[in-house]
Motif scaffolding. Structure first.
Motif, PDB file in Angstrom:
ATOM      1  N   ASN A  96      -4.926 -12.213 -13.300  1.00 55.59           N
ATOM      2  CA  ASN A  96      -6.324 -11.926 -12.988  1.00 55.59           C
ATOM      3  C   ASN A  96      -6.687 -10.486 -13.372  1.00 55.59           C
ATOM      4  N   PRO A  97      -7.787 -10.275 -14.071  1.00 59.32           N
ATOM      5  CA  PRO A  97      -8.090  -8.938 -14.597  1.00 59.32           C
ATOM      6  C   PRO A  97      -8.290  -7.864 -13.535  1.00 59.32           C
ATOM      7  N   VAL A  98      -8.860  -8.231 -12.390  1.00 57.42           N
ATOM      8  CA  VAL A  98      -9.078  -7.231 -11.344  1.00 57.42           C
ATOM      9  C   VAL A  98      -7.761  -6.854 -10.684  1.00 57.42           C
ATOM     10  N   ALA A  99      -6.935  -7.846 -10.381  1.00 56.75           N
ATOM     11  CA  ALA A  99      -5.622  -7.578  -9.786  1.00 56.75           C
ATOM     12  C   ALA A  99      -4.751  -6.763 -10.734  1.00 56.75           C
ATOM     13  N   MET A 100      -4.782  -7.099 -12.011  1.00 58.90           N
ATOM     14  CA  MET A 100      -3.988  -6.359 -12.991  1.00 58.90           C
ATOM     15  C   MET A 100      -4.445  -4.905 -13.084  1.00 58.90           C
ATOM     16  N   ALA A 101      -5.751  -4.682 -13.076  1.00 59.23           N
ATOM     17  CA  ALA A 101      -6.278  -3.318 -13.169  1.00 59.23           C
ATOM     18  C   ALA A 101      -5.845  -2.482 -11.968  1.00 59.23           C
ATOM     19  N   ALA A 102      -5.953  -3.065 -10.770  1.00 60.42           N
ATOM     20  CA  ALA A 102      -5.538  -2.345  -9.562  1.00 60.42           C
ATOM     21  C   ALA A 102      -4.044  -2.044  -9.601  1.00 60.42           C
ATOM     22  N   GLY A 103      -3.255  -3.044  -9.961  1.00 58.41           N
ATOM     23  CA  GLY A 103      -1.816  -2.858 -10.010  1.00 58.41           C
ATOM     24  C   GLY A 103      -1.384  -1.839 -11.040  1.00 58.41           C
ATOM     25  N   LEU A 104      -2.001  -1.875 -12.211  1.00 59.16           N
ATOM     26  CA  LEU A 104      -1.657  -0.900 -13.246  1.00 59.16           C
ATOM     27  C   LEU A 104      -1.958   0.518 -12.793  1.00 59.16           C
ATOM     28  N   ALA A 105      -3.074   0.709 -12.117  1.00 60.51           N
ATOM     29  CA  ALA A 105      -3.411   2.044 -11.616  1.00 60.51           C
ATOM     30  C   ALA A 105      -2.322   2.550 -10.678  1.00 60.51           C
ATOM     31  N   GLN A 106      -1.859   1.688  -9.779  1.00 60.80           N
ATOM     32  CA  GLN A 106      -0.821   2.094  -8.832  1.00 60.80           C
ATOM     33  C   GLN A 106       0.501   2.357  -9.542  1.00 60.80           C
ATOM     34  N   ALA A 153      -1.221  -3.721  -6.233  1.00 62.43           N
ATOM     35  CA  ALA A 153      -1.704  -2.712  -5.273  1.00 62.43           C
ATOM     36  C   ALA A 153      -2.277  -3.378  -4.022  1.00 62.43           C
ATOM     37  N   GLY A 154      -1.710  -4.534  -3.655  1.00 62.69           N
ATOM     38  CA  GLY A 154      -2.133  -5.249  -2.457  1.00 62.69           C
ATOM     39  C   GLY A 154      -2.994  -6.457  -2.734  1.00 62.69           C
ATOM     40  N   MET A 155      -3.461  -6.632  -3.956  1.00 61.08           N
ATOM     41  CA  MET A 155      -4.273  -7.810  -4.276  1.00 61.08           C
ATOM     42  C   MET A 155      -3.361  -9.024  -4.462  1.00 61.08           C
ATOM     43  N   PRO A 156      -3.923 -10.244  -4.407  1.00 59.97           N
ATOM     44  CA  PRO A 156      -3.089 -11.450  -4.499  1.00 59.97           C
ATOM     45  C   PRO A 156      -2.467 -11.598  -5.885  1.00 59.97           C
ATOM     46  N   ALA A 216     -10.351   1.663 -10.550  1.00 62.21           N
ATOM     47  CA  ALA A 216      -9.876   0.739 -11.577  1.00 62.21           C
ATOM     48  C   ALA A 216     -10.295  -0.691 -11.263  1.00 62.21           C
ATOM     49  N   ALA A 217     -10.164  -1.082  -9.992  1.00 63.24           N
ATOM     50  CA  ALA A 217     -10.543  -2.444  -9.600  1.00 63.24           C
ATOM     51  C   ALA A 217     -12.043  -2.660  -9.757  1.00 63.24           C
ATOM     52  N   MET A 218     -12.832  -1.677  -9.361  1.00 68.38           N
ATOM     53  CA  MET A 218     -14.288  -1.819  -9.448  1.00 68.38           C
ATOM     54  C   MET A 218     -14.748  -1.869 -10.907  1.00 68.38           C
ATOM     55  N   ALA A 219     -14.116  -1.065 -11.750  1.00 66.45           N
ATOM     56  CA  ALA A 219     -14.476  -1.084 -13.168  1.00 66.45           C
ATOM     57  C   ALA A 219     -14.154  -2.435 -13.792  1.00 66.45           C
ATOM     58  N   ALA A 220     -13.007  -2.996 -13.412  1.00 62.42           N
ATOM     59  CA  ALA A 220     -12.637  -4.317 -13.928  1.00 62.42           C
ATOM     60  C   ALA A 220     -13.579  -5.388 -13.401  1.00 62.42           C
ATOM     61  N   MET A 227       0.837  -1.201   0.000  1.00 61.55           N
ATOM     62  CA  MET A 227       0.000   0.000   0.000  1.00 61.55           C
ATOM     63  C   MET A 227       0.872   1.251   0.000  1.00 61.55           C
ATOM     64  N   ILE A 228       1.693   1.341  -1.004  1.00 56.76           N
ATOM     65  CA  ILE A 228       2.673   2.419  -1.081  1.00 56.76           C
ATOM     66  C   ILE A 228       2.005   3.774  -1.286  1.00 56.76           C
ATOM     67  N   LEU A 229       0.791   3.769  -1.864  1.00 55.34           N
ATOM     68  CA  LEU A 229       0.010   4.997  -2.037  1.00 55.34           C
ATOM     69  C   LEU A 229      -1.066   5.151  -0.970  1.00 55.34           C
ATOM     70  N   GLY A 230      -0.989   4.324   0.051  1.00 57.14           N
ATOM     71  CA  GLY A 230      -1.984   4.351   1.111  1.00 57.14           C
ATOM     72  C   GLY A 230      -3.147   3.428   0.805  1.00 57.14           C
ATOM     73  N   HIS A 231      -3.999   3.262   1.801  1.00 54.36           N
ATOM     74  CA  HIS A 231      -5.152   2.385   1.663  1.00 54.36           C
ATOM     75  C   HIS A 231      -6.264   3.057   0.861  1.00 54.36           C
ATOM     76  N   ASN A 232      -6.944   2.234   0.058  1.00 56.22           N
ATOM     77  CA  ASN A 232      -8.196   2.657  -0.570  1.00 56.22           C
ATOM     78  C   ASN A 232      -8.011   3.878  -1.470  1.00 56.22           C
ATOM     79  N   HIS A 233      -6.895   3.903  -2.175  1.00 52.58           N
ATOM     80  CA  HIS A 233      -6.634   5.040  -3.070  1.00 52.58           C
ATOM     81  C   HIS A 233      -7.757   5.131  -4.101  1.00 52.58           C
ATOM     82  N   PRO A 234      -8.322   6.312  -4.322  1.00 57.76           N
ATOM     83  CA  PRO A 234      -9.506   6.407  -5.188  1.00 57.76           C
ATOM     84  C   PRO A 234      -9.281   5.916  -6.620  1.00 57.76           C
ATOM     85  N   ALA A 235      -8.114   6.187  -7.202  1.00 55.46           N
ATOM     86  CA  ALA A 235      -7.864   5.747  -8.582  1.00 55.46           C
ATOM     87  C   ALA A 235      -7.726   4.236  -8.664  1.00 55.46           C
ATOM     88  N   ILE A 236      -7.094   3.650  -7.654  1.00 56.65           N
ATOM     89  CA  ILE A 236      -6.929   2.194  -7.628  1.00 56.65           C
ATOM     90  C   ILE A 236      -8.272   1.519  -7.395  1.00 56.65           C
TER      91      ILE A 236
END
Length: 425
Positions: free
Chosen positions: A301-311, A269-272, A74-78, A62-71
């Motif tokens: 995994n598409p959700v993990a990739m989306a979150a990670g790419l955002a970060q 971004a913290g996902m598995p 991205a995860a929710m959209a995926a 969580m290098i950008l902190g918890h629950n970052h809005p952009a991350i």
């Protein structure tokens, strides 16, 4: 009884030790674990409504902190498009391209689901590529819980006082050789005792699972040279340091190019998630191109990739994040050294960049042996005091304090004030 205590009692009836990862159990520090209900930026809130400044950050990602809005967006959209396909998706290609662009030593990369899986797979590839069977690791470095790596491991294994694990057949660990961190002579000795047999040397370039222990000047450079001379692959385990010390990790920070690299949950971004990569000729050993088999339904995994790419895109576009975060880490350590000096406490303050550790020992900590001189009972008392005053650090002497980009000077000064009060009480 608090809600956390009630949940822990329920958990102990259905989960081994009441936890799904040993270091969460608080056995090393006393008391019961807190069950977390919510996290936002640098703060976490437990189910009883207690709020803490969090210096664990899900153990680093969580290098950008918890629950970052952009991350989160991205995860929710995926997730709206599907949670898992078991098939290729565009985001995994973008992730691979981004990592290969930013980490010069990586020409090909394979996504997996954890740091443990990344290490296990990288070692298999190293053995397949070299045709050799033995691997050198370092005392106190933790590379996940695969059988061959649970030999003098760090992290929770140090905390629980278990040097190895039951259930690991002798044959699985026979080819794992153990050297002393920061001691090149121990590495050279192993190469001389096993000529032509060593496939790889794997190392945490900054040892961050026996507290935080930085490499001595010239140590990584000499390790690189010896591996090249001996025809062994050098593997950097950057599950913690990757994309934390800088966008190109410890290898960029120290200017050393390994043959292979492993990453963990920070790229999700913290996902598995995890990944391993390296030179093209090495990675082309991996199926379906080569004959080293490794597979995973959830890999990429598409959700993990989306979150990670955002970060990762945020980190790439804002390099000042690393400068500010590392400066905050240095400020924290310098002030903490002053507190320790004034108190007369027999402690050491170690750290690199945004990673820090306070060791309860009078002896400088440079390796596993010196780390083990730490007074874990004294650390437990310190931990409980901090927790009771709203500061959440890892419940183990042998873990890092993780600074994030959203920790403020006010947060750090409040933390330092609580620490100073601890020695005044």
């Amino acid at each position: 009884m608090s809600i956390s205590e009630q949940l822990f009692e329920r958990a102990k009836r259905v989960i081994p030790g009441g936890v799904n990862s040993p270091v969460r159990a608080f056995q090393a520090v006393g008391g019961n674990p807190r069950f977390i209900a919510h996290a936002e930026k640098e703060m976490i809130t437990d189910v009883d409504g207690n709020t803490y400044i969090d210096y664990i950050g899900s153990w680093g990602p969580m290098i950008l902190g918890h629950n970052h809005p952009a991350i989160k967006a991205a995860a929710m959209a995926a997730a709206e498009k599907g949670l898992s396909f078991g098939a290729s998706c565009p985001a995994e290609v973008e992730m691979a391209e981004l990592i290969c662009e930013m980490v010069p030593s990586i020409e090909l990369i394979r996504m997996v689901n954890s740091g443990t899986e990344a290490v296990m797979s990288a070692l298999r590839v190293a053995r397949g590529y070299t045709g050799k069977s033995k691997v050198i690791k370092f005392e106190g470095c933790y590379h996940g819980h695969s059988d061959g790596m649970l030999v003098k491991a760090g992290s929770g294994v140090m905390t629980s006082g278990v040097p190895d694990s039951a259930g690991v057949p002798e044959g699985c660990a026979r080819d794992t050789l153990t050297a002393v961190y920061n001691d090149m002579e121990s590495v050279r000795t192993l190469f001389s005792e096993c000529p032509g047999e060593i496939a790889a040397v794997i190392i945490e370039p900054v040892a961050a699972n026996m507290g935080v222990v930085a490499p001595k000047e010239g140590f990584l450079e000499e390790l690189r040279q010896v591996c090249t001379e001996q025809g062994a692959l050098l593997i950097f385990d950057e599950v913690i340091t990757g994309f934390r010390l800088g966008f190109d990790g410890a290898q960029g920070y120290y200017g050393i190019e390994p043959d292979m690299t492993t990453f963990g949950k920070i790229i999700g971004a913290g996902m598995p998630v995890g990944a391993y990569g390296g030179r093209r000729d090495i990675m082309e050993m991996v199926a379906p191109v080569g004959n080293v088999y490794q597979a995973g339904t959830l890999s990429g995994n598409p959700v993990a990739m989306a979150a990670g790419l955002a970060q990762l895109h945020i980190l790439k576009d804002h390099p000042e994040i690393y400068r500010n975060m590392n400066e905050m880490g240095e400020y924290f350590r310098n002030e903490l050294r002053g507190i320790v000096s004034r108190s007369g406490a027999p402690c050491q303050v170690n750290g690199v960049g945004s990673l820090s550790c306070l060791f309860f020992t009078a002896e400088p900590v440079t390796d596993y042996r010196s780390a083990k001189t730490a007074d874990v009972k004294a650390f437990g008392e310190y931990f409980r005091y901090l927790l009771s005053h709203g500061i959440y650090v890892a419940p183990s002497q042998f873990e890092a304090v993780f600074m994030s980009s959203v920790h403020t000077r006010e947060d750090v000064d409040k933390t330092l004030s609580v620490i100073e009060d601890y020695w005044r009480k």
